[in-house]
Scaffold this motif. Structure first.
Motif, PDB file in Angstrom:
ATOM      1  N   ALA A 113       0.835  -1.205   0.000  1.00 38.18           N
ATOM      2  CA  ALA A 113       0.000   0.000   0.000  1.00 38.18           C
ATOM      3  C   ALA A 113       0.870   1.254   0.000  1.00 38.18           C
ATOM      4  O   ALA A 113       1.896   1.300   0.670  1.00 38.18           O
ATOM      5  CB  ALA A 113      -0.917   0.003   1.215  1.00 38.18           C
ATOM      6  N   MET A 138      -8.587  -2.959  -1.283  1.00 33.18           N
ATOM      7  CA  MET A 138      -8.582  -2.408  -2.640  1.00 33.18           C
ATOM      8  C   MET A 138      -9.293  -3.358  -3.599  1.00 33.18           C
ATOM      9  O   MET A 138      -9.966  -2.914  -4.518  1.00 33.18           O
ATOM     10  CB  MET A 138      -7.156  -2.113  -3.119  1.00 33.18           C
ATOM     11  CG  MET A 138      -6.525  -0.902  -2.457  1.00 33.18           C
ATOM     12  SD  MET A 138      -7.504   0.631  -2.539  1.00 33.18           S
ATOM     13  CE  MET A 138      -7.615   0.912  -4.297  1.00 33.18           C
ATOM     14  N   TRP A 178     -12.119  -2.043  -6.030  1.00 34.21           N
ATOM     15  CA  TRP A 178     -12.061  -2.242  -7.476  1.00 34.21           C
ATOM     16  C   TRP A 178     -13.260  -3.031  -7.989  1.00 34.21           C
ATOM     17  O   TRP A 178     -13.639  -2.904  -9.151  1.00 34.21           O
ATOM     18  CB  TRP A 178     -10.767  -2.949  -7.872  1.00 34.21           C
ATOM     19  CG  TRP A 178      -9.538  -2.124  -7.624  1.00 34.21           C
ATOM     20  CD1 TRP A 178      -9.448  -0.764  -7.581  1.00 34.21           C
ATOM     21  CD2 TRP A 178      -8.228  -2.615  -7.379  1.00 34.21           C
ATOM     22  NE1 TRP A 178      -8.159  -0.379  -7.319  1.00 34.21           N
ATOM     23  CE2 TRP A 178      -7.381  -1.485  -7.188  1.00 34.21           C
ATOM     24  CE3 TRP A 178      -7.678  -3.884  -7.301  1.00 34.21           C
ATOM     25  CZ2 TRP A 178      -6.018  -1.611  -6.935  1.00 34.21           C
ATOM     26  CZ3 TRP A 178      -6.324  -4.001  -7.041  1.00 34.21           C
ATOM     27  CH2 TRP A 178      -5.504  -2.876  -6.866  1.00 34.21           C
ATOM     28  N   ALA A 223     -10.950   4.585  -8.746  1.00 31.59           N
ATOM     29  CA  ALA A 223      -9.978   4.037  -7.797  1.00 31.59           C
ATOM     30  C   ALA A 223      -8.984   3.121  -8.507  1.00 31.59           C
ATOM     31  O   ALA A 223      -7.929   2.817  -7.956  1.00 31.59           O
ATOM     32  CB  ALA A 223     -10.705   3.274  -6.695  1.00 31.59           C
ATOM     33  N   LYS A 224      -9.297   2.706  -9.711  1.00 27.60           N
ATOM     34  CA  LYS A 224      -8.397   1.843 -10.482  1.00 27.60           C
ATOM     35  C   LYS A 224      -7.301   2.638 -11.202  1.00 27.60           C
ATOM     36  O   LYS A 224      -6.337   2.063 -11.678  1.00 27.60           O
ATOM     37  CB  LYS A 224      -9.187   1.042 -11.517  1.00 27.60           C
ATOM     38  CG  LYS A 224     -10.089   0.002 -10.908  1.00 27.60           C
ATOM     39  CD  LYS A 224     -10.833  -0.757 -11.990  1.00 27.60           C
ATOM     40  CE  LYS A 224     -11.743  -1.808 -11.405  1.00 27.60           C
ATOM     41  NZ  LYS A 224     -12.454  -2.569 -12.443  1.00 27.60           N
ATOM     42  N   CYS A 259      -3.874   7.518  -6.863  1.00 24.48           N
ATOM     43  CA  CYS A 259      -3.673   6.894  -5.534  1.00 24.48           C
ATOM     44  C   CYS A 259      -3.464   7.927  -4.423  1.00 24.48           C
ATOM     45  O   CYS A 259      -4.020   7.799  -3.335  1.00 24.48           O
ATOM     46  CB  CYS A 259      -2.492   5.932  -5.554  1.00 24.48           C
ATOM     47  SG  CYS A 259      -2.711   4.536  -6.684  1.00 24.48           S
ATOM     48  N   HIS A 269      -4.530   7.963  -0.520  1.00 27.49           N
ATOM     49  CA  HIS A 269      -3.415   7.408   0.275  1.00 27.49           C
ATOM     50  C   HIS A 269      -2.379   8.480   0.561  1.00 27.49           C
ATOM     51  O   HIS A 269      -1.916   9.148  -0.377  1.00 27.49           O
ATOM     52  CB  HIS A 269      -2.738   6.257  -0.490  1.00 27.49           C
ATOM     53  CG  HIS A 269      -3.571   5.036  -0.587  1.00 27.49           C
ATOM     54  ND1 HIS A 269      -3.582   4.063   0.382  1.00 27.49           N
ATOM     55  CD2 HIS A 269      -4.433   4.618  -1.545  1.00 27.49           C
ATOM     56  CE1 HIS A 269      -4.423   3.094   0.016  1.00 27.49           C
ATOM     57  NE2 HIS A 269      -4.942   3.400  -1.142  1.00 27.49           N
TER      58      HIS A 269
END
Length: 107
Positions: free
Chosen positions: A35, A73, A77, A94-95, A100, A104
């Motif tokens: 991550a 995740m 996804w 989110a893909k 990211c 994050h």
């Protein structure tokens, strides 16, 4: 009894605002080794800026108790949890690996 049913939603909404949950970021600690960092969720952005009501996410997409949902995740996804909206149509996907850092915090 009827008065109580009318007052309870008001108390809940005022309570969320008073306790500050709508004014706080929620930090979800990243558990996967790969991550990019912990996830920072902003209630302020989603509720006050985007004007989403609590019922847009609670209790259907997420439970109201922090830490209750075990979010991965893979689930996102697959269109669950954050992926319900972050699918490239309602909100950024989110893909999309270039996005990211929007959720994050980089380690």
């Amino acid at each position: 009894m009827r008065k109580a049913l009318l007052i309870l939603p008001f108390i809940f909404i005022v309570g969320c605002g008073q306790s500050g949950v709508l004014n706080k970021n929620l930090i979800f600690k990243a558990k996967d080794k790969g991550a990019p960092g912990d996830v920072v969720f902003s209630h302020v952005y989603h509720c006050k800026v985007k004007k989403l009501h609590c019922s847009a996410c609670h209790p259907g997409v997420f439970k109201k108790k922090f830490g209750y949902d075990r979010i991965t995740m893979k689930d996102i996804w697959a269109g669950k949890y954050c992926g319900t909206c972050h699918n490239g149509q309602k909100a950024f996907s989110a893909k999309d690996k270039t996005q990211c850092v929007r959720c994050h915090s980089v380690k």
